[in-house]
Design an enzyme around this catalytic site. Sequence first.
Site, PDB file in Angstrom:
ATOM      1  N   LYS A 106       0.852  -1.189   0.000  1.00  0.00           N
ATOM      2  CA  LYS A 106       0.000   0.000   0.000  1.00  0.00           C
ATOM      3  C   LYS A 106       0.890   1.241   0.000  1.00  0.00           C
ATOM      4  CE  LYS A 106      -3.595  -2.490   2.529  1.00  0.00           C
ATOM      5  NZ  LYS A 106      -4.390  -2.611   3.783  1.00  0.00           N
ATOM      6  N   LYS A 189      -4.823   6.021   3.169  1.00  0.00           N
ATOM      7  CA  LYS A 189      -5.256   5.774   4.553  1.00  0.00           C
ATOM      8  C   LYS A 189      -4.062   5.663   5.504  1.00  0.00           C
ATOM      9  CE  LYS A 189      -4.085   1.274   4.854  1.00  0.00           C
ATOM     10  NZ  LYS A 189      -3.344   0.608   5.953  1.00  0.00           N
ATOM     11  N   THR A 246      -7.424   1.239  10.307  1.00  0.00           N
ATOM     12  CA  THR A 246      -6.091   1.736  10.632  1.00  0.00           C
ATOM     13  C   THR A 246      -6.113   3.015  11.470  1.00  0.00           C
ATOM     14  OG1 THR A 246      -6.030   2.806   8.461  1.00  0.00           O
ATOM     15  CG2 THR A 246      -4.936   0.710   8.652  1.00  0.00           C
TER      16      THR A 246
END
Length: 328
Positions: A106, A189, A246
């Site tokens: 990511k 995120k 998260t």
Amino acid sequence: MTIQRIAVLGGGAWGTALALTCARAGREVTVWEHDAINAESLEKKRESRFLPGVRLDPAIKVVRDLAETARADVMLLVVPAQTLRSVCTALAEVLSRSIPLVACAKGIEHGTHKFMTEIIAECTPKAIPAILSGPSFAADVARGLPTAVTIAAADTTIARDLAPAFNSGTFRPYHSTDMRGVELGGAIKNVLAIAAGIVTGRGLGASALAAMTTRGFAELVRFGQAFGAKTETMMGLSGLGDLILTCSTPQSRNFSCGVALGKGEKPDTAGHGKLAEGIFTAPVLLEMAREKNIDMPISTAVAAILAEELSVDEAIESLLTRPLKSEH
């Protein structure tokens, strides 16, 4: 597409978890690990140094030679975002046929501003780029706890074929063709999770955390729309779902990094030696946002704190003193 043999490139916590998931799904699994010490731990102790206490299925094969992974029907690339290019370049030399390469990192590459699937396409032209992302902690997945993620490929048929290949019963992949949306959600995120950790570490309260997460999601949607992502993807597992996870628990390395920053630690020690991908993504995200004139005040504040251009208190003040405006 028949998918029986799966190669997992990377034997860290997430790679180990995904290898176990694929084995539970009834696939033949090979794990390639570059790090010699961890490879030895995987082979002899049957556990990753990065996920202690979780044993590998006896049927999972551990290899050091990248060429041994080339017989797989699908490869999961579970390496850090900033090393994906070097792995794909090496893969191009051993890959002789067209198979899906699924990015499981990511992030956004420094310098080039390229997304993970773009790097795969550029460095491994024979491959079919795909991306897997969603609200998932390695420890939960490795232990077989219920988890849902999104897997995306440009071709609908390929995306539909990939999803059941990883379906272990407790690990449930949904399929999509919005690759950009899936990988954007996973990258952004991480930066917002650092912000959430700062709010928690500074003791600003649950109300502030809820406000930050909500306004952070608005930034995620704005950025995604500017880069061609679908709004419904942003509101799904790989966007809102991953953001909620998260931004809410110290299990997240990015959240924990933010907590340390909020408590006064310096950026160079706040990660405590663990990979917090948001640290690398924040400055790249800001460069890309400026190019398209996207308003991202929370991400800007995080980047400024990490660069030590603003203190935590100065960054908080800069956000609280912004002009009042309509929510939408």
